[in-house]
Design a protein around this motif. Structure first.
Motif, short mmCIF file in Angstrom:
data_model
loop_
_atom_site.label_atom_id
_atom_site.label_comp_id
_atom_site.label_asym_id
_atom_site.label_seq_id
_atom_site.Cartn_x
_atom_site.Cartn_y
_atom_site.Cartn_z
N MET A 211 0.82 -1.21 0.00
CA MET A 211 0.00 0.00 0.00
C MET A 211 0.85 1.26 0.00
O MET A 211 0.52 2.25 -0.66
N ILE A 212 1.97 1.23 0.71
CA ILE A 212 2.88 2.39 0.69
C ILE A 212 3.48 2.56 -0.70
O ILE A 212 3.52 3.67 -1.25
N GLU A 220 1.68 6.43 8.70
CA GLU A 220 0.84 6.79 9.85
C GLU A 220 -0.57 6.23 9.71
O GLU A 220 -1.16 5.76 10.69
N GLN A 221 -1.13 6.28 8.52
CA GLN A 221 -2.47 5.72 8.33
C GLN A 221 -2.50 4.22 8.60
O GLN A 221 -3.44 3.71 9.21
N ILE A 222 -1.48 3.53 8.15
CA ILE A 222 -1.41 2.09 8.38
C ILE A 222 -1.31 1.78 9.87
O ILE A 222 -2.02 0.92 10.40
N ASP A 223 -0.44 2.50 10.57
CA ASP A 223 -0.30 2.26 12.01
C ASP A 223 -1.60 2.58 12.74
O ASP A 223 -2.04 1.81 13.60
N SER A 282 10.70 5.74 1.44
CA SER A 282 9.34 6.16 1.80
C SER A 282 8.95 5.64 3.17
O SER A 282 8.34 6.36 3.97
N VAL A 283 9.29 4.38 3.43
CA VAL A 283 8.97 3.79 4.74
C VAL A 283 9.75 4.49 5.85
O VAL A 283 9.19 4.82 6.90
N GLU A 290 6.12 10.08 11.58
CA GLU A 290 5.19 9.65 12.63
C GLU A 290 5.82 9.78 14.02
O GLU A 290 5.15 10.17 14.98
N ALA A 291 7.11 9.46 14.12
CA ALA A 291 7.79 9.57 15.42
C ALA A 291 7.92 11.02 15.86
O ALA A 291 7.87 11.32 17.06
#
Length: 322
Positions: A211-212, A220-223, A282-283, A290-291
């Motif tokens: 998905m990424i 962030e959406q995935i987490d 990207s990851v 996010e952090a």
């Protein structure tokens, strides 16, 4: 529990050998110390003693909050440069070396040669089978996999399984031992590549990377999709009981009959995506974003505090059912 002839009673073990004291091995060492054991550790890194001391210091507040055994002390660890000296007199060995098969094979053979025949030796491997790791050991019948989850000092699950030449009683002893020290144990009936929990984790991980890569979701959406979604259900009911409840009063039978056809929908991309430099970047960028200002140490403290709170809440629920 009844112990097979020659095996020590788990309740009589006082000293644990930890071979490899990186993140996983050091986490194991901290857990053993918190349960009141002496730990004799070996690691080839010149800074191993300092590194594991920092890890134990960081883990000790969480372990203290969960409850320490009588006599527990972070000072009851000794780090040795010589493997044979480190394993002198230990009642159980937890090997946590890097995931390099030739290294595991050679190291397990050395541990086997250096310990008493009745001592069970467990590997923390997350991917290799004991059948392939035990090829050089003289006594493979006492070698088992004791696969933990990070951090081992907080996550209770351990997956236990033997190899083709492991004695069934050794697998049972290891399962009894881990339960004796407070772990939640899955005793597997046969070797499965990646074990159970890793297989489930990896399926989710592969889908997230796809998905990424395709621009369908951010890190962030995935987490958040897990932490604020199914992740809130999973500490109480795993994925199977969660779907059982999705069927309402009809349970899993209704869920499968009603939603089963959608399982053939072309949603999944189970093949792992190519880890290109673009996907990798990207990851990494997504995790950094996010952090935010939280360091790795901040995130560890946040994670540990949350796990403790969740574990305490679940234990209260379970006690209420008794």
């Amino acid at each position: 529990m009844t112990q097979p002839p020659g095996r020590p009673d788990p309740a009589g073990i006082t000293t644990i050998g930890c071979v490899g004291i990186g993140t996983i091995g050091g986490g194991w060492a901290a857990y053993f110390l918190a349960r009141g054991y002496d730990v004799r550790a070996w690691d080839p890194s010149p800074d191993a003693a300092d590194r594991v001391a920092r890890l134990i210091d960081a883990a000790w507040p969480a372990l203290t909050e969960l409850g320490l055994a009588e006599g527990a002390s972070p000072g009851r660890i000794s780090v040795y440069a010589d493997l044979e000296e480190a394993l002198d007199g230990v009642g159980f060995v937890q090997e946590s070396a890097p995931e390099v098969l030739p290294m595991k094979q050679e190291l397990l053979a050395r541990i086997d040669a250096a310990t008493a025949p009745e001592t069970i030796i467990a590997s923390s491997t997350s991917g290799y089978s004991m059948t392939e790791m035990a090829v050089a050991a003289a006594r493979p019948e006492r070698l088992v996999v004791g696969h933990p989850f990070n951090p081992p000092y907080l996550i209770p699950l351990v997956e236990v399984v033997g190899g083709e030449r492991t004695a069934p009683e050794a697998v049972q002893w290891a399962a009894d031992w881990y339960e004796h020290i407070g772990k939640s144990v899955i005793t597997m009936d046969q070797e499965v590549p990646g074990f159970i929990a890793n297989r489930l984790q990896e399926a989710l991980w592969r889908e997230a990377l796809h998905m990424i890569e395709n621009g369908e979701a951010t890190v962030e959406q995935i987490d958040r999709s897990i932490t604020d979604g199914p992740g809130l259900r999973w500490p109480v009911h795993g994925p199977m009981l969660t779907f059982h409840l999705a069927g309402g009063e009809g349970g899993m039978a209704h869920m499968l009959d009603h939603f089963g056809p959608s399982l053939k929908s072309p949603w999944t991309r189970l093949e792992a995506p190519e880890l290109t430099s673009q996907l990798r970047d990207s990851v990494v960028a997504g995790c950094d974003s996010e952090a935010g200002s939280r360091s790795v140490a901040d995130l560890v403290a946040e994670r540990d505090s949350a796990i403790i709170a969740i574990r305490k809440a679940i234990e209260q629920l379970r006690q209420g059912r008794r």
